[in-house]
Design a protein around this motif. Structure first.
Motif, short mmCIF file in Angstrom:
data_model
loop_
_atom_site.label_atom_id
_atom_site.label_comp_id
_atom_site.label_asym_id
_atom_site.label_seq_id
_atom_site.Cartn_x
_atom_site.Cartn_y
_atom_site.Cartn_z
N GLY A 85 0.44 -0.99 0.05
CA GLY A 85 -0.12 -0.21 -0.01
C GLY A 85 0.51 1.65 0.16
N ILE A 116 2.93 4.17 -2.44
CA ILE A 116 2.37 5.45 -3.67
C ILE A 116 2.00 4.18 -4.85
CG2 ILE A 116 4.61 5.89 -4.60
CD1 ILE A 116 1.92 7.94 -5.09
N VAL A 169 -3.30 -5.32 0.16
CA VAL A 169 -2.46 -6.36 1.08
C VAL A 169 -0.57 -5.48 1.39
CG1 VAL A 169 -2.12 -8.78 1.69
CG2 VAL A 169 -2.83 -8.36 -0.10
N ASP A 170 -1.27 -4.75 3.00
CA ASP A 170 0.03 -4.15 3.65
C ASP A 170 0.07 -4.26 4.62
OD1 ASP A 170 1.66 -1.87 2.52
OD2 ASP A 170 0.83 -1.23 3.97
N ARG A 171 1.59 -4.72 4.53
CA ARG A 171 2.07 -5.48 6.32
C ARG A 171 2.36 -4.06 7.00
NH1 ARG A 171 7.66 -8.05 5.64
NH2 ARG A 171 6.64 -9.04 7.66
N GLY A 212 3.22 3.58 2.80
CA GLY A 212 4.52 3.65 3.02
C GLY A 212 5.28 4.55 2.65
N PHE A 226 10.04 13.60 0.77
CA PHE A 226 9.85 15.33 0.53
C PHE A 226 8.98 15.57 -1.07
CE2 PHE A 226 12.14 18.88 -0.87
CZ PHE A 226 12.02 20.38 0.08
N LYS A 244 0.93 -9.95 5.09
CA LYS A 244 2.19 -10.37 4.01
C LYS A 244 1.47 -10.84 3.10
CE LYS A 244 6.71 -11.72 4.20
NZ LYS A 244 8.26 -11.96 5.44
N CYS A 249 5.18 -3.91 -3.13
CA CYS A 249 6.67 -3.89 -2.13
C CYS A 249 7.43 -3.38 -1.62
CB CYS A 249 6.66 -5.59 -1.42
SG CYS A 249 7.84 -6.37 -3.85
N GLY A 279 17.56 4.01 6.32
CA GLY A 279 16.78 4.94 5.86
C GLY A 279 15.95 4.83 4.72
N SER A 312 10.19 -3.76 3.73
CA SER A 312 10.24 -4.19 3.00
C SER A 312 11.58 -4.98 2.74
CB SER A 312 10.36 -2.50 2.09
OG SER A 312 9.17 -2.19 1.52
N GLY A 318 12.53 14.83 3.30
CA GLY A 318 11.88 13.68 3.57
C GLY A 318 10.28 15.01 4.63
N LYS A 338 16.95 4.22 -1.43
CA LYS A 338 16.04 3.49 -2.37
C LYS A 338 16.60 2.53 -3.69
CE LYS A 338 14.71 8.21 -2.61
NZ LYS A 338 15.28 8.72 -2.65
N GLU A 392 9.33 1.18 -6.83
CA GLU A 392 10.73 0.63 -6.19
C GLU A 392 10.76 -0.59 -6.55
OE1 GLU A 392 11.64 3.25 -2.95
OE2 GLU A 392 13.30 1.90 -2.95
N THR A 403 13.18 10.24 -9.34
CA THR A 403 12.28 9.82 -10.79
C THR A 403 11.63 8.76 -9.61
OG1 THR A 403 14.87 9.02 -10.18
CG2 THR A 403 14.25 10.63 -11.94
N LEU A 413 9.34 8.76 -7.27
CA LEU A 413 7.75 9.26 -6.58
C LEU A 413 7.39 9.15 -8.21
CD1 LEU A 413 7.36 12.27 -3.81
CD2 LEU A 413 7.26 9.78 -3.90
C1 FAD Z 1 12.28 10.34 3.98
C2 FAD Z 1 11.94 10.16 2.42
C3 FAD Z 1 12.55 11.05 1.11
C4 FAD Z 1 11.95 10.93 0.25
N1 FAD Z 1 11.89 11.63 -0.73
C5 FAD Z 1 11.89 11.46 -2.21
C6 FAD Z 1 10.83 12.35 -3.08
O1 FAD Z 1 12.01 13.90 -3.04
N2 FAD Z 1 11.49 12.18 -4.34
C7 FAD Z 1 11.58 11.42 -4.41
O2 FAD Z 1 11.02 10.63 -6.33
N3 FAD Z 1 11.44 10.05 -4.05
C8 FAD Z 1 12.23 10.05 -2.56
N4 FAD Z 1 11.40 8.55 -1.70
C9 FAD Z 1 11.90 7.71 -2.43
C10 FAD Z 1 10.32 7.11 -2.38
O3 FAD Z 1 9.50 7.24 -1.57
C11 FAD Z 1 10.10 5.92 -2.81
O4 FAD Z 1 11.16 5.39 -3.90
C12 FAD Z 1 8.92 5.18 -3.27
O5 FAD Z 1 7.72 6.14 -1.76
C13 FAD Z 1 8.29 3.39 -3.27
O6 FAD Z 1 6.84 3.95 -3.12
P1 FAD Z 1 6.78 2.43 -3.22
O7 FAD Z 1 5.02 2.35 -3.69
O8 FAD Z 1 7.14 1.46 -4.34
O9 FAD Z 1 7.53 1.04 -2.76
P2 FAD Z 1 7.15 1.24 -0.75
O10 FAD Z 1 7.29 2.47 -0.89
O11 FAD Z 1 8.08 1.40 0.26
O12 FAD Z 1 6.19 0.51 -0.68
C14 FAD Z 1 5.99 -0.20 -0.28
C15 FAD Z 1 4.90 -1.44 0.65
O13 FAD Z 1 4.63 -3.19 0.71
C16 FAD Z 1 4.49 -2.90 2.26
N5 FAD Z 1 5.10 -4.62 1.85
C17 FAD Z 1 6.45 -5.10 1.45
N6 FAD Z 1 6.16 -6.51 1.45
C18 FAD Z 1 5.04 -6.82 1.64
C19 FAD Z 1 4.72 -8.27 1.51
N7 FAD Z 1 4.84 -8.94 1.03
N8 FAD Z 1 3.20 -8.12 1.40
C20 FAD Z 1 2.26 -7.24 1.37
N9 FAD Z 1 2.57 -5.73 1.31
C21 FAD Z 1 4.05 -5.39 1.59
C22 FAD Z 1 5.14 -2.24 2.75
O14 FAD Z 1 4.92 -2.43 3.95
C23 FAD Z 1 4.67 -0.75 2.47
O15 FAD Z 1 4.41 -0.04 2.60
C24 FAD Z 1 11.28 9.05 -0.22
C25 FAD Z 1 12.29 7.73 0.62
C26 FAD Z 1 12.03 8.53 1.89
C27 FAD Z 1 11.89 7.34 2.60
#
Ligand code: FAD
Length: 548
Positions: A16, A18, A38-40, A48, A54, A175, A211, A239, A244, A345, A473, A502, A520, A522
């Motif tokens: 869950g 972005i 489904v979110d951990r 997430g 930021f 999970k 995930c 960080g 994950s 952030g 990342k 990611e 790049t 978000l």
């Molecule tokens: C402090 C901070 C500042 C940042 N600033 C920026 C920025 O300014 N610009 C930018 O582009 N990026 C930024 N990033 C990076 C960006 O936020 C992340 O790359 C992006 O949010 C990743 O999103 P995602 O949905 O792919 O993964 P995540 O946000 O990591 O979400 C994954 C979700 O999957 C769940 N999960 C994991 N494994 C399982 C499983 N087996 N079953 C079910 N659920 C599971 C977790 O609970 C989590 O909620 C920043 C990151 C941080 C930490």
């Protein structure tokens, strides 16, 4: 025997963050599908990492750029991206995603975000300009007004009516253990209720892995450490989110999915321990001051190329990782810190997160006194002293052995300060040259001091910050095509299996190559998620036609 639940979903999304939320929103808005996320994590932390982000995004040809007379285009962005990424000839899908991002970020990310009612700050930032290889040749880092926090809240609010109608079901603190394939097609998903330790199976023909990356696990970071850099540092901060853990990547690999570029990471060189740590090793990533002197554990200036932020994050990490000890020091004074230091952030940028325009204007004009006072109060890595002798003493108190000689430290600082004190046009120092270049761009001029020496009675007290590398990342991940379908090692999609955000290395298992233009991530999550949703919708339309 795993319990089989009766509820069948058109699509199950693991994660869950972005990427998962955007996939769900797109599917719910454009179809009648029933979706399960489904979110951990807990319900309060849905969203997430984006919730803490930021909100900086690399976007091109925007209204904000035009207003600042920045001439940008998808072609220019692609050229910059390719130069920075240093793709290998075999990087077919990463290159295709770089192309996709640069061509379509305006429509599929920028306009889409605006359609949600979100907006960007008018000032466009110039980050990752490149040190030896060219990076962003123009400013294109757009900051979301409200940060990642607002982005997530806005999307969750958009999803709320579907949850109320029963078309969207959240399983928090659950999970996904593994998706299953029957006769080459996704058929079910095994889920663990982590609170009650109950395992069950849900039927579905469509599964989206959202995930996150693998850098939430420091063991993974060390295991996949970029080999040419030698052994990983003995101390690293975390960080990202330990939840994950990369386990789902392994399950996808067992189904024949290809995981690539795990050794490409976007870590940062300036981490401090999080004063309100939520897990062991939790770190905060600082955006270091350009005017601070960056020193090794003995107080020697790191070089010969001095470390200055804003040009090549990967270079900073490489230099720091090669040092004898796993920590470095940034030495500056209060005036520099107030004007230049920031923490990445939403948590440490309340004026932007809470859309407090007056607060933001004040910080831009007079410096961020609030943040510096907060760090001085809360962080054991943030040392303040009225003299260099006292500062050296405090620095030594943070380590088992005393590595800093105050006379040597004073010499290092004096060498740099004397360059700046020579007067206009007479300094010959690479850091001073980079500062002067940075100040040519109006946004950087506002938050970069003009030739500011460290020892200056009017700018004190002195500050030393103990820094360590901090993971963030994963640039690598599950290989996907432009529809975000997971590919097997014959390059064929596994039917019904998608990967976004990611987890997919922001597209193709490594869309950034070696380096990101920054911001790049978000945007890459939104793009991969929207492409996945469109592909799922198109597949269902084809199926419906075939049945008719
Ligand atoms: C402090 C901070 C500042 C940042 N600033 C920026 C920025 O300014 N610009 C930018 O582009 N990026 C930024 N990033 C990076 C960006 O936020 C992340 O790359 C992006 O949010 C990743 O999103 P995602 O949905 O792919 O993964 P995540 O946000 O990591 O979400 C994954 C979700 O999957 C769940 N999960 C994991 N494994 C399982 C499983 N087996 N079953 C079910 N659920 C599971 C977790 O609970 C989590 O909620 C920043 C990151 C941080 C930490």
């Amino acid at each position: 025997m795993v319990e089989k639940l009766q509820n069948e979903y058109d699509c199950i999304i693991a994660g869950g963050g972005i990427a998962g939320l955007v996939t769900a929103l797109e599917l719910l808005e454009q179809t009648q599908q029933k979706i399960c996320i489904v979110d951990r994590d807990t319900k309060a932390r849905l969203g997430g990492l984006a919730r803490w982000a930021f909100g900086g995004m690399a976007l091109c040809a925007t209204k904000e750029q035009r207003r600042s007379k920045i001439d940008d285009s998808p072609a220019l962005m692609l050229r910059d991206w390719q130069q920075f990424a240093q793709f290998e000839p075999s990087d077919i899908w990463p290159k295709a995603w770089a192309d996709e991002y640069t061509q379509h970020n305006h429509k599929k990310v920028y306009c889409w975000l605006k359609s949600l009612g979100l907006s960007f700050l008018p000032a466009v930032n110039w980050v990752e300009r490149g040190l030896y290889s060219a990076g962003n040749s123009v400013p294109r880092y757009h900051v979301l007004w409200g940060t990642g926090w607002e982005l997530i809240e806005r999307i969750i609010a958009k999803l709320a009516p579907y949850a109320a109608q029963g078309r969207l079901h959240y399983l928090h603190q659950h999970k996904v253990i593994a998706p299953h394939v029957t006769q080459g097609v996704i058929s079910a998903v095994t889920v663990l209720d982590e609170k009650n330790q109950r395992q069950f199976e849900l039927a579905t023909h469509c599964f989206v892995a959202a995930c996150g990356g693998i850098n939430g696990s420091l063991d993974n970071v060390k295991k996949h450490w970029y080999k040419p850099w030698g052994a990983p540092p003995t101390q690293l901060l975390n960080g990202a989110n330990p939840i994950s853990d990369g386990k789902l990547h392994q399950q996808i690999s067992q189904l024949g999915g290809v995981i690539t570029h795990s050794d490409k990471m976007w870590n940062y060189a300036a981490g401090i321990e999080h004063p309100q740590a939520e897990f062991a090793g939790h770190g905060l990533s600082l955006i270091p001051s350009k005017s601070a002197l960056w020193l090794d554990h003995q107080g020697q200036r790191i070089g010969p190329q001095p470390l200055v932020t804003g040009f090549d994050t990967r270079f900073l990490c490489e230099q720091v990782a090669a040092l004898e000890q796993p920590w470095t020091w940034q030495v500056m004074n209060w005036k520099i810190a107030k004007k230049e230091l920031a923490v990445s952030g939403s948590q440490h940028n309340p004026s932007i997160r809470d859309k407090n325009l007056l607060g933001l204007v004040k910080e831009s004009l007079f410096g961020n006194e609030r943040l510096i006072k907060q760090l001085a109060r809360e962080s054991a890595d943030f040392l303040v002293a009225d003299s260099l002798e006292l500062l050296a003493q405090k620095m030594n108190e943070t380590t088992i052995e005393s590595h800093i000689d105050s006379t040597f430290l004073a010499q290092q600082i004096e060498q740099y300060d004397s360059q700046l004190n020579r007067g206009k046009g007479l300094s010959n120092d690479d850091q001073a040259r980079r500062i002067s270049h940075a100040r040519q761009w109006k946004v950087d001029r506002m938050r970069t001091c003009k030739a500011q020496p460290i020892v200056d009675a009017k700018a004190g007290p002195l500050i030393a910050i103990k820094l360590r590398l901090i993971s963030r990342k994963s640039l690598g991940g599950v290989q996907t095509n432009l529809q975000s379908q997971v590919l097997n090692n014959h390059g064929q999609p596994i039917i019904g299996l998608y990967c976004v955000g990611e987890a997919a290395g922001f597209g193709g298992g490594g869309a950034s190559g070696l380096r990101s233009l920054e911001g790049t991530f978000l945007a890459g999550c939104i793009l991969t998620a929207r492409n996945a949703a469109q592909a799922i919708i198109a597949t269902n339309k084809t199926k419906t036609k075939t049945i008719k």
